[in-house]
Scaffold this motif. Structure first.
Motif, PDB file in Angstrom:
ATOM      1  N   VAL A  17       5.112  -1.062  -5.018  1.00 36.45           N
ATOM      2  CA  VAL A  17       5.250  -1.252  -3.570  1.00 36.45           C
ATOM      3  C   VAL A  17       4.924  -2.689  -3.195  1.00 36.45           C
ATOM      4  O   VAL A  17       5.653  -3.327  -2.428  1.00 36.45           O
ATOM      5  CB  VAL A  17       4.345  -0.262  -2.796  1.00 36.45           C
ATOM      6  CG1 VAL A  17       4.262  -0.628  -1.319  1.00 36.45           C
ATOM      7  CG2 VAL A  17       4.871   1.160  -2.956  1.00 36.45           C
ATOM      8  N   SER A  60      10.383   1.914  -0.341  1.00 36.69           N
ATOM      9  CA  SER A  60       9.642   2.734   0.621  1.00 36.69           C
ATOM     10  C   SER A  60       9.976   4.216   0.491  1.00 36.69           C
ATOM     11  O   SER A  60       9.125   5.072   0.754  1.00 36.69           O
ATOM     12  CB  SER A  60       9.950   2.272   2.050  1.00 36.69           C
ATOM     13  OG  SER A  60       9.621   0.914   2.207  1.00 36.69           O
ATOM     14  N   ALA A  70       8.066   5.997  -2.324  1.00 43.52           N
ATOM     15  CA  ALA A  70       6.657   6.043  -1.911  1.00 43.52           C
ATOM     16  C   ALA A  70       6.431   7.202  -0.951  1.00 43.52           C
ATOM     17  O   ALA A  70       5.413   7.901  -1.018  1.00 43.52           O
ATOM     18  CB  ALA A  70       6.244   4.723  -1.269  1.00 43.52           C
ATOM     19  N   PHE A  73      -0.106   2.536   1.375  1.00 37.94           N
ATOM     20  CA  PHE A  73       1.275   2.072   1.477  1.00 37.94           C
ATOM     21  C   PHE A  73       1.393   0.983   2.537  1.00 37.94           C
ATOM     22  O   PHE A  73       2.009  -0.059   2.306  1.00 37.94           O
ATOM     23  CB  PHE A  73       2.211   3.237   1.818  1.00 37.94           C
ATOM     24  CG  PHE A  73       3.614   2.799   2.099  1.00 37.94           C
ATOM     25  CD1 PHE A  73       4.482   2.492   1.054  1.00 37.94           C
ATOM     26  CD2 PHE A  73       4.069   2.664   3.407  1.00 37.94           C
ATOM     27  CE1 PHE A  73       5.779   2.067   1.312  1.00 37.94           C
ATOM     28  CE2 PHE A  73       5.362   2.233   3.671  1.00 37.94           C
ATOM     29  CZ  PHE A  73       6.214   1.936   2.615  1.00 37.94           C
ATOM     30  N   THR A 130       2.335  -2.888   1.765  1.00 39.51           N
ATOM     31  CA  THR A 130       3.549  -3.390   2.419  1.00 39.51           C
ATOM     32  C   THR A 130       3.229  -4.607   3.271  1.00 39.51           C
ATOM     33  O   THR A 130       3.958  -5.603   3.255  1.00 39.51           O
ATOM     34  CB  THR A 130       4.191  -2.281   3.278  1.00 39.51           C
ATOM     35  OG1 THR A 130       4.551  -1.193   2.420  1.00 39.51           O
ATOM     36  CG2 THR A 130       5.428  -2.778   3.995  1.00 39.51           C
TER      37      THR A 130
END
Length: 196
Positions: free
Chosen positions: A102, A116, A119, A129, A133
């Motif tokens: 990620v 994404s 995930a 996450f 990100t």
């Protein structure tokens, strides 16, 4: 960007996450160039584009979470040349390397958006996450905005060089797909041969 300023850049990047053909390698340097002309602040450009990246990624994470593991396996089981074992191997790989994927995936053309979805399917904790990100997007966005800011009216040079990188990534992906299909077809032929 000229109409909305930095929030416009953020909206453009959010859309880029949802529609990967929109290249961030064009939008971000343009935001830097716009900042160099004084039409928006440099900090604002980085802030809004990073916010746009996170929002777009969260939408795709939601798509993956809505699909869920069972639906993905059901879809995969109906696709030719795909085995459910492939999904299970991918899940195991993502469980081991998901965080790195990620984070670094936010800095790879094409994969920036797509990462994404798995995930979300794997239900990576939303806080982790979002943080990964945010950090990956902040690095990517800042680098391209600063490059556009420094290059000024020559900001389009970034697109030319990154276009080569994007094509190389796409070429590698296509080669991997061709190899995967070839190996799977060979395995099927061997299976038929042994069945006789």
């Amino acid at each position: 960007m000229e109409t909305l300023g930095a929030p416009g850049a953020g909206i453009a990047i959010a859309l880029e996450n949802l529609f990967p053909p929109l290249p961030s390698e064009v939008i971000l340097p343009l935001a830097g160039f716009t900042a160099s002309k004084g039409n928006m602040g440099l900090f604002d450009a980085v802030l809004w584009t990073t916010l746009g990246s996170v929002i777009g990624a969260l939408v795709l994470y939601g798509v993956g979470a809505l699909l869920g593991r069972e639906r993905v396996i059901l879809i995969a089981s109906k696709l030719p040349l795909i085995n459910v074992a492939d999904i299970e191997k991918t899940e195991a790989w993502f469980a081991r390397h998901g965080k790195k994927t990620v984070f670094f995936g936010r800095m790879i053309p094409i994969f920036r958006s797509l990462i994404s979805i798995p995930a979300g399917v794997e239900r990576m904790p939303l806080s982790i996450f979002t943080l990964l990100t945010l950090m990956g997007s902040l690095i990517w966005n800042t680098a391209f905005i600063m490059a556009g800011y420094a290059l000024g009216e020559k900001y389009h040079l970034i697109e030319q060089y990154m276009g080569i990188v994007s094509k190389a990534v796409l070429g590698i992906v296509l080669l991997a797909v061709v190899i995967f299909i070839w190996v799977r077809l060979v395995d099927r032929r061997k299976g038929r041969h042994h069945a006789r």
